[in-house]
Design a protein around this motif. Structure first.
Motif, PDB file in Angstrom:
ATOM      1  N   VAL A 184       0.861  -1.186   0.000  1.00  0.00           N
ATOM      2  CA  VAL A 184       0.000   0.000   0.000  1.00  0.00           C
ATOM      3  C   VAL A 184       0.895   1.234   0.000  1.00  0.00           C
ATOM      4  N   GLY A 185       0.347   2.365  -0.449  1.00  0.00           N
ATOM      5  CA  GLY A 185       1.079   3.616  -0.375  1.00  0.00           C
ATOM      6  C   GLY A 185       1.239   4.048   1.075  1.00  0.00           C
ATOM      7  N   SER A 200       4.714  13.926   3.368  1.00  0.00           N
ATOM      8  CA  SER A 200       4.668  13.516   1.972  1.00  0.00           C
ATOM      9  C   SER A 200       4.191  12.069   1.865  1.00  0.00           C
ATOM     10  N   THR A 201       4.194  11.557   0.632  1.00  0.00           N
ATOM     11  CA  THR A 201       3.673  10.217   0.365  1.00  0.00           C
ATOM     12  C   THR A 201       4.652   9.412  -0.469  1.00  0.00           C
ATOM     13  N   ILE A 202       4.781   8.150  -0.136  1.00  0.00           N
ATOM     14  CA  ILE A 202       5.492   7.196  -0.983  1.00  0.00           C
ATOM     15  C   ILE A 202       4.429   6.343  -1.659  1.00  0.00           C
ATOM     16  N   ASP A 203       4.291   6.497  -2.970  1.00  0.00           N
ATOM     17  CA  ASP A 203       3.295   5.718  -3.694  1.00  0.00           C
ATOM     18  C   ASP A 203       3.693   4.247  -3.740  1.00  0.00           C
ATOM     19  N   TYR A 204       2.685   3.371  -3.750  1.00  0.00           N
ATOM     20  CA  TYR A 204       2.978   1.945  -3.841  1.00  0.00           C
ATOM     21  C   TYR A 204       3.675   1.630  -5.165  1.00  0.00           C
ATOM     22  N   THR A 242      -1.759   5.095   3.072  1.00  0.00           N
ATOM     23  CA  THR A 242      -2.456   6.093   2.273  1.00  0.00           C
ATOM     24  C   THR A 242      -3.918   5.696   2.098  1.00  0.00           C
ATOM     25  N   THR A 243      -4.817   6.659   2.217  1.00  0.00           N
ATOM     26  CA  THR A 243      -6.243   6.375   2.043  1.00  0.00           C
ATOM     27  C   THR A 243      -6.522   5.934   0.609  1.00  0.00           C
ATOM     28  N   PRO A 244      -7.106   4.751   0.402  1.00  0.00           N
ATOM     29  CA  PRO A 244      -7.384   4.298  -0.969  1.00  0.00           C
ATOM     30  C   PRO A 244      -8.408   5.204  -1.648  1.00  0.00           C
TER      31      PRO A 244
END
Length: 209
Positions: free
Chosen positions: A104-105, A148-152, A200-202
């Motif tokens: 998941v992200g 920030s975010t790490i994308d899957y 991360t929220t889907p």
């Protein structure tokens, strides 16, 4: 004789009606029955989140020593001892976030704060960019690293993020006692670093026409 014949006739009629009724009842209860069984399965996404101060991320966070040669620029040995910082020194350290293995992200946040009873000089600044006259950095109390975010990704390296934090303790060159940093001499500072990772929220995607 006629009376007995009537009785027999009535008995035969009753038996016939009973048999007809039974046949009718039997036909209304008859039916086709089919039972189909199946199953539903679901594989639950894996979750993995690690962080460290070096590329080889382990189970525990490796302590950062700002004074060592890894995190402090090299200076003439006649000017300053090893493993310490002082006005006029600068350096950097890394925070490595590793989400490889997660399916998941990851939304992440990093916070750095002075430890208990630690008071830092106002001219010790931090920044995620190179510290220059145009970009002088900020005191730790005002410094923040953007969330920030790490994308899957199914590629492990794509789920790693390295954040470089630059620091600098300005050297004013003033001889005035009122502006000196003597009060910090001989102290040992501790900085608390907290790295938090959340799924991360889907979000749904639009259906393909």
């Amino acid at each position: 004789m006629k009376k007995r014949s009537r009785i027999v006739s009535l008995g035969v009629l009753a038996l016939t009606l009973t048999m007809m009724s039974t046949c009718l009842m039997g036909s209304t209860m008859a039916r086709y029955v089919t039972e189909v069984t199946g199953s539903a399965t679901a594989a639950v996404a894996a979750w993995s989140f690690k962080a460290d101060s070096k590329d080889s991320v382990g189970e525990t966070f490796t302590e950062i020593n700002l004074g060592d040669t890894t995190h402090r620029q090299a200076y003439d040995s006649g000017d300053i001892a090893d493993d310490v910082i002082a006005p006029g020194t600068k350096g950097s350290f890394n925070i490595v976030i590793d989400g490889s293995g997660s399916e998941v992200g990851i939304d992440y946040a990093v916070k750095i704060a002075a430890g208990k009873d630690v008071i830092l000089p106002d001219d010790l600044v931090f920044s995620t960019e190179a510290i220059t006259a145009e970009k002088p950095g900020e005191k730790l109390a005002d410094f923040s690293i953007p969330e920030s975010t790490i994308d899957y990704s199914d590629t492990s390296d794509n789920m790693k993020k390295t954040i470089t934090v630059n620091w600098e303790w300005a050297f004013e060159g003033s001889n005035a006692v009122s502006s000196n940093d003597n009060t910090y001499a001989g102290k040992k500072w501790a900085l608390d670093i907290t790295i938090t990772g959340k799924q991360t929220t889907p979000e749904t995607t639009a259906a393909t026409p």
